[in-house]
Write an enzyme that holds these catalytic residues in place. Sequence first.
Site, PDB file in Angstrom:
ATOM      1  N   LYS A 201      25.003  29.239  58.249  1.00  0.00           N
ATOM      2  CA  LYS A 201      24.393  29.431  57.547  1.00  0.00           C
ATOM      3  C   LYS A 201      22.393  29.686  56.615  1.00  0.00           C
ATOM      4  CE  LYS A 201      26.157  27.840  53.484  1.00  0.00           C
ATOM      5  NZ  LYS A 201      26.256  26.399  53.279  1.00  0.00           N
ATOM      6  N   GLY A 354      23.080  18.478  66.047  1.00  0.00           N
ATOM      7  CA  GLY A 354      24.623  19.503  65.506  1.00  0.00           C
ATOM      8  C   GLY A 354      25.963  20.065  66.331  1.00  0.00           C
ATOM      9  N   GLY A 377      21.380  16.692  60.188  1.00  0.00           N
ATOM     10  CA  GLY A 377      21.028  17.458  59.461  1.00  0.00           C
ATOM     11  C   GLY A 377      19.617  16.296  59.029  1.00  0.00           C
TER      12      GLY A 377
HETATM   13  P1  AMP Z   1      25.433  25.363  61.382  1.00  0.00           P
HETATM   14  O1  AMP Z   1      26.022  24.312  61.343  1.00  0.00           O
HETATM   15  O2  AMP Z   1      25.080  26.336  60.840  1.00  0.00           O
HETATM   16  O3  AMP Z   1      24.693  24.955  62.985  1.00  0.00           O
HETATM   17  O4  AMP Z   1      26.287  26.492  62.223  1.00  0.00           O
HETATM   18  C1  AMP Z   1      26.734  25.995  64.167  1.00  0.00           C
HETATM   19  C2  AMP Z   1      28.209  27.278  63.457  1.00  0.00           C
HETATM   20  O5  AMP Z   1      27.223  28.313  63.965  1.00  0.00           O
HETATM   21  C3  AMP Z   1      29.124  27.342  64.652  1.00  0.00           C
HETATM   22  O6  AMP Z   1      30.047  26.799  64.456  1.00  0.00           O
HETATM   23  C4  AMP Z   1      28.393  29.042  65.256  1.00  0.00           C
HETATM   24  O7  AMP Z   1      30.464  29.412  65.649  1.00  0.00           O
HETATM   25  C5  AMP Z   1      29.024  29.336  63.852  1.00  0.00           C
HETATM   26  N1  AMP Z   1      27.950  30.695  63.930  1.00  0.00           N
HETATM   27  C6  AMP Z   1      27.289  31.148  64.781  1.00  0.00           C
HETATM   28  N2  AMP Z   1      26.788  32.367  64.904  1.00  0.00           N
HETATM   29  C7  AMP Z   1      27.789  33.019  64.548  1.00  0.00           C
HETATM   30  C8  AMP Z   1      28.207  34.209  64.070  1.00  0.00           C
HETATM   31  N3  AMP Z   1      27.451  35.704  64.783  1.00  0.00           N
HETATM   32  N4  AMP Z   1      29.644  34.687  62.754  1.00  0.00           N
HETATM   33  C9  AMP Z   1      29.984  33.125  62.438  1.00  0.00           C
HETATM   34  N5  AMP Z   1      29.406  31.723  62.767  1.00  0.00           N
HETATM   35  C10 AMP Z   1      28.343  31.896  63.363  1.00  0.00           C
END
Ligand code: AMP
Length: 397
Positions: A201, A354, A377
């Site tokens: 995100k 994380g 976080g």
């Molecule tokens: P975050 O918690 O924002 O650091 O997101 C981590 C998550 O992002 C992990 O579970 C990944 O599988 C997901 N992620 C990374 N790249 C992608 C992508 N191209 N499309 C969908 N999910 C993704």
Amino acid sequence: MLNKKSVDDLRVKGKKVLVRCDFNVPLKDGVITDENRITAALPTIKKLIEEGAKVILCSHMGKPKGEVKPELSLAPVAKRLTEVLGKEVVFAKDDIVVGENAKNAVAKMENGDVVLLENTRFRKEETKNEDNFSKELASLADIYVNDAFGSSHRAHCSTVGVTKFVEESAVGYLMEKEIEYLGNAVNNPERPFVAILGGAKVSDKIAVINNLLEKVDTIIIGGGMAYTFLKAKGYEIGMSLLDENSVDYAKEMMEKAEKNGVKFLLPVDTVIVQEFKNDTPFKTVDASEIPSDWEGVDIGEKTREIFADALKDAKTVVWNGPMGVFEFENFAKGTIAVAKELSCIDATTIIGGGDSAAAVNNLGFGDKMSHISTGGGASLEFLEGKELPGVAAVNDK
Ligand code: AMP
């Protein structure tokens, strides 16, 4: 330098010391599957034992939302701590956390003994930082030590409220180490300073990117969030993750990077799929050529090389967020490539908790990094330039 009292500034012999740890460890069928957070808490606990304190540990686990959830009990942590410390850690099993078991256990403590309280989030007051529970926690102790970096971006009873009702408070060694690494990286980095951001995100990382653009020489964006930036560049991104509300912001950030002379690297190619699973046909295309019914799940080979190249001369690197859907083996290559490059460069390498911490550890690169933060976080908020409430609340030196 952190201007907060530390464990070394305390005289603890014979004193009851309440230590807020972050024992929020992953459990599977009652077994701890990753004990990094336990290991990271040991230096403070051992020091207090050696100095003859009566050590009362507390922590949250998961999100029981003020209810007693037996599967989120800290009992397995008490058992594991007993093993790693080589001395009994008495588990005060009270659903209300500060109940008869806790009070009796504390009353019986000799110098150097250790007691662990039950999950602080079994109490609904905890996350609301309500004084009654803060007072109960404080009533067990003379001194409070906050060593729970991973929880200190939250103002809860056990991280903030309790400090109002104890004689003295300080930060623990883990907290000091986290703040030293992250603080030096952000405020006093050896250059070139490169930040790598990924994950799902954009909105989670808006403030981080904005703050880092004032500090870094290069920013690398991968993972799911990269597609919002590609969209902002005018590319079609098919079914890839898009944070619609962040497109304008993404544009602004790219403009800010240019204005500040920060090199801003986005994927030039991407691995795409039609179904979001590991066992599915995939191919690599240029980032500007994602067909409408395909979605990007990893950075492509050219991008892996460009990112690795940008890291070669770096002296400080901060990384938060995977480069692709690394949980699927087929789409972990980008994340592995970055981890590998970080493991062999001559730089201070900091992994911001994380998913990236899990990825680095699971892929076996953990011991090659200078520092792996225990707080996802919390490390992000730190990188945003915020002071963590759980640190602010502790006595100054
Ligand atoms: P975050 O918690 O924002 O650091 O997101 C981590 C998550 O992002 C992990 O579970 C990944 O599988 C997901 N992620 C990374 N790249 C992608 C992508 N191209 N499309 C969908 N999910 C993704």
